[in-house]
Scaffold this active site. Structure first.
Site, short mmCIF file in Angstrom:
data_model
loop_
_atom_site.label_atom_id
_atom_site.label_comp_id
_atom_site.label_asym_id
_atom_site.label_seq_id
_atom_site.Cartn_x
_atom_site.Cartn_y
_atom_site.Cartn_z
N ASP A 1 7.70 4.95 -11.96
CA ASP A 1 7.06 5.51 -13.14
C ASP A 1 7.73 6.80 -13.60
O ASP A 1 7.83 7.07 -14.81
CB ASP A 1 5.58 5.78 -12.87
CG ASP A 1 4.72 4.54 -12.99
OD1 ASP A 1 5.28 3.45 -13.25
OD2 ASP A 1 3.49 4.63 -12.82
N SER B 1 0.79 -1.22 0.00
CA SER B 1 0.00 0.00 0.00
C SER B 1 0.83 1.28 0.00
O SER B 1 1.31 1.70 -1.03
CB SER B 1 -0.99 -0.02 1.15
OG SER B 1 -2.06 0.86 0.86
N LYS C 1 -1.61 -4.12 -2.73
CA LYS C 1 -2.80 -3.54 -2.13
C LYS C 1 -2.94 -2.10 -2.62
O LYS C 1 -2.22 -1.22 -2.20
CB LYS C 1 -2.73 -3.57 -0.61
CG LYS C 1 -3.98 -2.97 0.01
CD LYS C 1 -3.87 -2.90 1.51
CE LYS C 1 -5.07 -2.13 2.06
NZ LYS C 1 -5.08 -0.73 1.60
#
Length: 441
Positions: free
Chosen positions: A309, A298, A323
């Site tokens: 990214d 998470s 998650k």
């Protein structure tokens, strides 16, 4: 088999979560219930009264209601739940990052509480508790027969209250009695050290103190290693169960100069919130490697996904937990709090990691020691019953082994990261190419 838990964290309650806090009228509802809904509620009321009146032994009304509420929430997903007043307070203590206690990290060994280490300048250290001590009694009560959670709970308590520990110590001919006065224990969410020419930072959880602890770690490393000799940093997010969403955003921002960090999307298509980085890279654009494994969940995945990214860092390790949901903590006054899944989060590329996880740029497996071989240490959201099916979730699911060796010399993932930073190993994924940033179009 040794069971481990830090006295400083109770990961099951806060773990594997990205949490936000909202405050509103506890009794407010989004939509009026239809007549059919009220009929079903009437059935529930009838069953409740029959159980109270006719069950073989008198049930506890409070437990019946709490279990009924949790049964409803558990049918939604594994991360929505009801917390009674005591549980809600425990959650607030954990996210705050400080509590009344002794200041020791412990594990359970041979049915006794074993001290891993006393934290410097805490009541336990001042009272003479040593690493390797075994706690046999707490205020005269035998530890044998207690779970580690039970023992930890007994050692926590109100500030300035005393607790008596009976300690077994190697070399001592009889048990040692120590009285320790509890004090405020401030948990360090970031552990760090210098590995010659590399700064190593391990984030254990995302509490209210995580970003401040990270800034302190970076500043200290900079003071210890001249800039021209510092090869880069390792950010270790392995075994990090998550925590506060805003702290995940702040930690990501510490290494980014621009770009979207994460977005959250709720039930309404218009309910989209985006978090962007501010100018300024706190480590001066030095090379950065992020370590993840099946225990990275998470909030830690938000950080890894953003840095991956935006091509700010190379992610090394194995598939993360997967998650990708956000839980909102809704206070219910004296009745506790509701922990409800209200949104999914998306990395800067617009992808959801729900049920999929973060795929490392460089996969490096960590072998299990002989005593753990044959055990399934794989952890992943996709294995949880009733989990929300992710848009990117495939047949392979998410997660991987959640194991990190206690001795750095056995840590192949960390060793590989350091070799990359020192140029002893090469890989096309390191250093990442900022011109190949993956953004949501």
């Amino acid at each position: 088999m040794m069971r481990k838990l830090s006295l400083l964290f109770a990961g099951a309650l806060m773990g594997a979560s990205a949490m936000s806090l909202v405050y509103g009228a506890p009794g407010s509802t989004a939509n009026a219930a239809g007549s059919e809904t009220y009929k079903q509620l009437a059935i529930f009321g009838d069953i409740f009264e029959r159980v109270r009146a006719q069950y073989v032994t008198p049930p506890d009304d409070k437990s019946l209601v709490e279990n009924a509420i949790n049964g409803m929430l558990a049918s939604l997903d594994p991360h929505s739940s009801y917390m009674n007043a005591e549980q809600a307070q425990d959650m607030r203590v954990q996210t705050k990052g400080e509590f009344g206690g002794l200041g020791i990290e412990v594990t359970m060994e041979n049915d006794l509480v074993k001290v891993i280490t006393p934290i410097d300048d805490t009541p336990a250290a001042k009272a003479g508790v040593l690493a390797g001590d075994y706690i046999a009694k707490i205020d005269g009560e035998e530890v044998r027969g207690l779970t580690l959670n039970d023992a930890v709970e007994k050692m926590r308590g109100l500030v300035n209250t005393p607790i008596k520990l009976t300690i077994l110590r190697q070399g001592a001919d009889k048990p040692i009695e120590l009285t320790v006065v509890r004090d405020i224990i401030k948990v360090k969410a970031v552990k760090f050290r210098v590995e010659n020419d590399i700064g190593y930072m391990k984030i254990t959880s995302f509490t209210e103190k995580t970003y401040d602890d990270l800034e302190n770690a970076i500043d200290t490393i900079k003071k210890q290693v001249p800039n021209d000799k510092l090869k880069g940093y390792v950010l270790d997010l392995r075994l990090n169960p998550g925590g506060l969403l805003d702290q995940a955003v702040s930690v990501s921002d510490a290494f980014l100069d621009r770009g979207e960090i994460v977005s959250t999307r709720g039930r309404d298509p218009k309910d989209v919130t985006r978090f962007d980085a501010r100018p300024g890279d706190d480590i001066g654009a030095k090379p950065l490697i992020v370590l993840v494994n099946g225990g990275s969940a998470s909030a830690s995945e938000i950080v890894a996904g953003a840095l991956q990214d935006l091509r700010r860092a190379t992610v090394v390790g194995t598939q993360s937990f997967g998650k990708g949901s956000v839980q909102t903590i809704i206070p219910l006054g004296e009745n506790g709090a509701l922990r409800l899944t209200t949104a999914l989060y998306y990395t800067p590329s617009g992808k959801s990691i729900q049920g999929k996880g973060i795929t490392p740029d460089i996969k490096v497996d960590q072998p299990l020691p002989p005593e753990l071989q044959g055990r399934d240490l794989t952890r992943g959201e996709s294995d949880l019953k009733g989990h929300i099916k992710g848009a990117e979730e495939g047949e392979t699911g998410s997660g991987s082994a959640a194991y990190v060796p206690p001795d750095p010399k056995d840590d192949l993932q960390l060793i590989y990261a350091e070799q990359l930073l020192r140029g002893e190993k090469t890989d096309p994924a390191f250093p990442p190419n900022p011109n190949k940033t993956v953004l949501n179009q």
